[in-house]
Design an enzyme around this catalytic site. Structure first.
Site, PDB file in Angstrom:
ATOM      1  N   ARG A   1     -11.737  -5.391   1.066  1.00  9.83           N
ATOM      2  CA  ARG A   1     -10.445  -5.263   1.691  1.00  9.83           C
ATOM      3  C   ARG A   1     -10.737  -3.880   2.667  1.00  9.83           C
ATOM      4  O   ARG A   1     -10.266  -4.034   3.830  1.00  9.83           O
ATOM      5  CB  ARG A   1      -9.338  -4.954   0.888  1.00  9.83           C
TER       6      ARG A   1
ATOM      7  N   GLU B   1       3.015  -7.221 -14.645  1.00 12.44           N
ATOM      8  CA  GLU B   1       3.228  -6.422 -13.332  1.00 12.44           C
ATOM      9  C   GLU B   1       4.525  -7.237 -12.903  1.00 12.44           C
ATOM     10  O   GLU B   1       4.572  -8.488 -12.858  1.00 12.44           O
ATOM     11  CB  GLU B   1       2.127  -6.456 -12.493  1.00 12.44           C
TER      12      GLU B   1
ATOM     13  N   ARG C   1       4.019   2.221  -2.236  1.00 10.62           N
ATOM     14  CA  ARG C   1       4.699   1.515  -3.275  1.00 10.62           C
ATOM     15  C   ARG C   1       5.742   0.859  -2.940  1.00 10.62           C
ATOM     16  O   ARG C   1       6.020  -0.270  -3.750  1.00 10.62           O
ATOM     17  CB  ARG C   1       5.277   2.801  -4.178  1.00 10.62           C
TER      18      ARG C   1
ATOM     19  N   TYR D   1     -11.861  -6.865  -9.469  1.00 16.83           N
ATOM     20  CA  TYR D   1     -10.497  -6.029  -8.635  1.00 16.83           C
ATOM     21  C   TYR D   1     -11.100  -5.215  -7.854  1.00 16.83           C
ATOM     22  O   TYR D   1     -10.803  -4.827  -6.728  1.00 16.83           O
ATOM     23  CB  TYR D   1      -9.516  -5.643  -9.669  1.00 16.83           C
TER      24      TYR D   1
HETATM   25  C1  3EB Z   1      -1.327  -0.144  -9.457  1.00 13.87           C
HETATM   26  O1  3EB Z   1      -0.227   0.589  -9.322  1.00 13.87           O
HETATM   27  C2  3EB Z   1      -1.358  -1.516 -10.067  1.00 13.87           C
HETATM   28  O2  3EB Z   1      -4.763  -2.888  -4.915  1.00 13.87           O
HETATM   29  O3  3EB Z   1      -3.046  -3.341  -3.243  1.00 13.87           O
HETATM   30  C3  3EB Z   1      -0.331  -2.894  -7.626  1.00 13.87           C
HETATM   31  C4  3EB Z   1      -0.342  -3.126  -5.843  1.00 13.87           C
HETATM   32  C5  3EB Z   1      -1.843  -2.555  -7.758  1.00 13.87           C
HETATM   33  C6  3EB Z   1      -1.183  -3.266  -5.211  1.00 13.87           C
HETATM   34  C7  3EB Z   1      -3.495  -3.003  -4.560  1.00 13.87           C
HETATM   35  C8  3EB Z   1      -2.747  -2.600  -6.674  1.00 13.87           C
HETATM   36  C9  3EB Z   1      -2.591  -2.860  -5.551  1.00 13.87           C
HETATM   37  O4  3EB Z   1      -2.564   0.348  -9.147  1.00 13.87           O
HETATM   38  C10 3EB Z   1      -2.203  -2.377  -9.187  1.00 13.87           C
END
Ligand code: 3EB
Length: 339
Positions: A159, A329, A224, A152
């Site tokens: 990215r 998730e 978010r 990850y």
């Molecule tokens: C978090 O809140 C959980 O790397 O784009 C959620 C949504 C998460 C997007 C990203 C990572 C990503 O960090 C993981």
């Protein structure tokens, strides 16, 4: 400007695709008014195969909701095409696109991800739909590798490298999830708009680009949630994270409670911008859950059935989450209830 399109009145003039989970009829072609369809499961599951212009198949096994696909209905005529390895479909307001990159063709995940995002950036800047609103990313073995070698984290670096050339004023909402199967692919699909969305942040959670170093060398960058139109909020993958810390390791029930706290806070904030949206989970809410351990399925199904109005379709997919202490998730679409 107030305009009436397909029964939906908007102030901004942006009309979101109507998105819903519905059963796929095997062997049927996609109806013409579908902008994009996301299907789940192995290649031999019913529905359009890999390579269909207006959609993608994500190879995650459905534990609940097998046979449901996510349909995005267009506003206006759909124009579909390809640009290099990118397949896309667009209507009057939005563009959906997909890019699947075999990791081995680029010598590994980081280069494959950088390549994919560089392609996305180049395409987006020429597309006429310059505003990147929402991305989904699926890769194999997301938790393999120790510390900064965890895949990850490697993905996050790739990215950021690939996106450098794209001027994004607002980071898109996003999901990054691990396949349980070995596919060899980075799958990336996204939604972009002619008009910008409104990014909604969660005050209970640290902004991702401010995550501390302990989570990796390249902090992720995503919003978010994104208010795509006055009648559609697209929430990012949401986990049991408060501040920047994972909460309740080992308890699916408590992680779910925390996820709903996060979701409902985003809904309440979106409602303040977009009064057509409910401030809480309701009949316009669609959830797909990514679940690490299938033995936790009953708890998740019970909780979703309890929280969503009776009969609301939902999906639970067998998948890995980007931190190994997170057991699940949720992706959430929050639309104005149908009128
Ligand atoms: C978090 O809140 C959980 O790397 O784009 C959620 C949504 C998460 C997007 C990203 C990572 C990503 O960090 C993981």
């Amino acid at each position: 400007m107030t305009q009436q399109t397909g029964g939906v009145t908007t102030r901004l003039g942006v009309v979101a695709p109507r998105m819903e989970y519905r059963a796929v009829e095997s062997g049927r072609e996609l109806p013409d008014d579908v902008l994009f369809a996301v299907q789940f499961g192995r290649d031999d599951a019913p529905g359009p195969a890999r390579g269909v212009a207006r959609g993608v198949r994500v190879r995650l096994e459905p534990l609940s909701g097998a046979g449901l696909a996510e349909f995005w209905y267009a506003n206006g005529a759909v124009r579909a095409g390809t640009a290099g390895a990118i397949r896309f479909a667009a209507d009057d307001h939005h563009l959906a696109a997909v890019l699947e990159v075999p990791e081995h063709e680029h010598g590994g995940l980081q280069a494959a991800t950088a390549h994919a995002y560089a392609q996305l950036a180049r395409f987006q800047s020429q597309s006429g739909y310059p505003h990147l609103l929402r991305t989904w990313n699926y890769l194999d073995a997301i938790n393999c590798g120790a510390d900064d070698a965890e895949r990850y984290r490697v993905f996050c670096t790739g990215r950021a490298t690939g996106l450098q050339s794209l001027r994004v004023e607002r980071a898109p909402a996003a999901t990054v999830i691990g396949h349980h199967a070995t596919t060899g692919l980075l799958q990336l699909y996204w939604l972009a708009g002619r008009a910008p969305g409104i990014a909604i942040e969660n005050p209970r959670q640290t902004a991702p680009h401010h995550y501390p170093r302990q989570y990796g060398p390249t902090p992720p960058s995503f919003s978010r949630a994104m208010l795509v139109a006055p009648d559609l909020l697209m929430v990012s993958g949401t986990a049991s994270i408060v501040g920047h810390a994972s909460r309740h390791p080992g308890s699916v029930q408590r992680q779910m409670d925390e996820i709903f706290e996060n979701l409902e806070l985003l809904m309440a904030r979106a409602h303040a911008h977009a009064p057509a949206l409910s401030a809480q989970t309701g009949s316009g809410t669609s959830i797909k859950a990514y679940l690490r351990h299938r033995e936790d399925l009953a708890v998740v199904e019970r909780e979703l059935a309890r929280r969503l109005p009776a009969g609301t379709p939902f999906l639970v997919l067998a998948a890995d989450v980007c931190r190994s202490d997170l057991l699940l998730e949720f992706d959430c679409l929050h639309a104005a209830p149908a009128r």
